[in-house]
Motif scaffolding. Sequence first.
Motif, short mmCIF file in Angstrom:
data_model
loop_
_atom_site.label_atom_id
_atom_site.label_comp_id
_atom_site.label_asym_id
_atom_site.label_seq_id
_atom_site.Cartn_x
_atom_site.Cartn_y
_atom_site.Cartn_z
N THR A 55 -44.19 -4.81 27.31
CA THR A 55 -44.06 -5.95 28.21
C THR A 55 -45.41 -6.64 28.36
O THR A 55 -46.42 -5.99 28.59
CB THR A 55 -43.56 -5.52 29.60
N CYS A 72 -44.68 -16.26 32.43
CA CYS A 72 -43.72 -15.96 31.38
C CYS A 72 -43.80 -14.46 31.10
O CYS A 72 -44.90 -13.89 31.09
CB CYS A 72 -44.08 -16.75 30.12
N ARG A 75 -40.95 -9.46 26.20
CA ARG A 75 -40.53 -8.08 25.99
C ARG A 75 -40.40 -7.85 24.50
O ARG A 75 -39.82 -8.67 23.78
CB ARG A 75 -39.17 -7.84 26.63
N TRP A 88 -38.53 -11.04 23.12
CA TRP A 88 -37.63 -11.74 24.03
C TRP A 88 -38.50 -12.47 25.04
O TRP A 88 -39.27 -11.85 25.77
CB TRP A 88 -36.70 -10.75 24.73
N GLU A 90 -38.79 -14.16 28.33
CA GLU A 90 -37.99 -14.00 29.55
C GLU A 90 -38.73 -14.58 30.75
O GLU A 90 -39.95 -14.53 30.83
CB GLU A 90 -37.76 -12.49 29.75
N ASP A 91 -37.97 -15.12 31.67
CA ASP A 91 -38.51 -15.53 32.96
C ASP A 91 -39.66 -16.52 32.88
O ASP A 91 -40.68 -16.37 33.55
CB ASP A 91 -38.97 -14.30 33.78
N LEU A 125 -34.66 -16.25 23.39
CA LEU A 125 -34.64 -16.50 24.83
C LEU A 125 -33.26 -16.96 25.22
O LEU A 125 -32.43 -17.26 24.36
CB LEU A 125 -35.69 -17.54 25.23
N ASP A 126 -33.04 -17.05 26.51
CA ASP A 126 -31.84 -17.70 27.00
C ASP A 126 -32.26 -18.73 28.04
O ASP A 126 -33.30 -18.58 28.69
CB ASP A 126 -30.82 -16.71 27.57
N THR A 127 -31.49 -19.77 28.14
CA THR A 127 -31.71 -20.78 29.17
C THR A 127 -30.37 -21.40 29.52
O THR A 127 -29.44 -21.36 28.71
CB THR A 127 -32.73 -21.86 28.71
#
Length: 166
Positions: A55, A72, A75, A88, A90-91, A125-127
Amino acid sequence: MTTDGGTARAWQAAPDEAEVVARLIVSFRNHYGRDWPSDNAMLAGVERLIERPETVYLLAAADDDSPPAGVCQLRYRHSLWTAAVDCWLEDLYVEASARRRGVGDALVTLALATAAERGARRVELDTNEDNTNARALYERHGFSDHSTGGSARVLLMGVKLPEAEG
């Protein structure tokens, strides 16, 4: 590693910056109208994760005179399908007062450079589909919902598991 995105700058957070990271993650949580996990749980989680090699937290500020206003989380894990490290993203969050000042761009630029430096073959990533500003930022950096090379969109799917009793 640090990068400058115009006047904005980004850097990898050190363990002694865990409180700053947690403050920004809590702001992200609040942005979505949530109040859980608690502020203390967020800080404890950041303190635990920031020490782990899989991380990485990145921070960014609009300029040299401004406090961190973006965060940001990256991972890492080994992928059997790429025979390399996957990352990944994330955030990623930028405070409202720092938006449109290059903070998000500096974070994504550093995220990609950091992932490449660690040998990652891809970053995912996801959004939210409705978050057009975030999607535009990611698309400027080459992200696509067709990133596997096929003609079909790549979908992130999930399931919420019941909380364990005990």
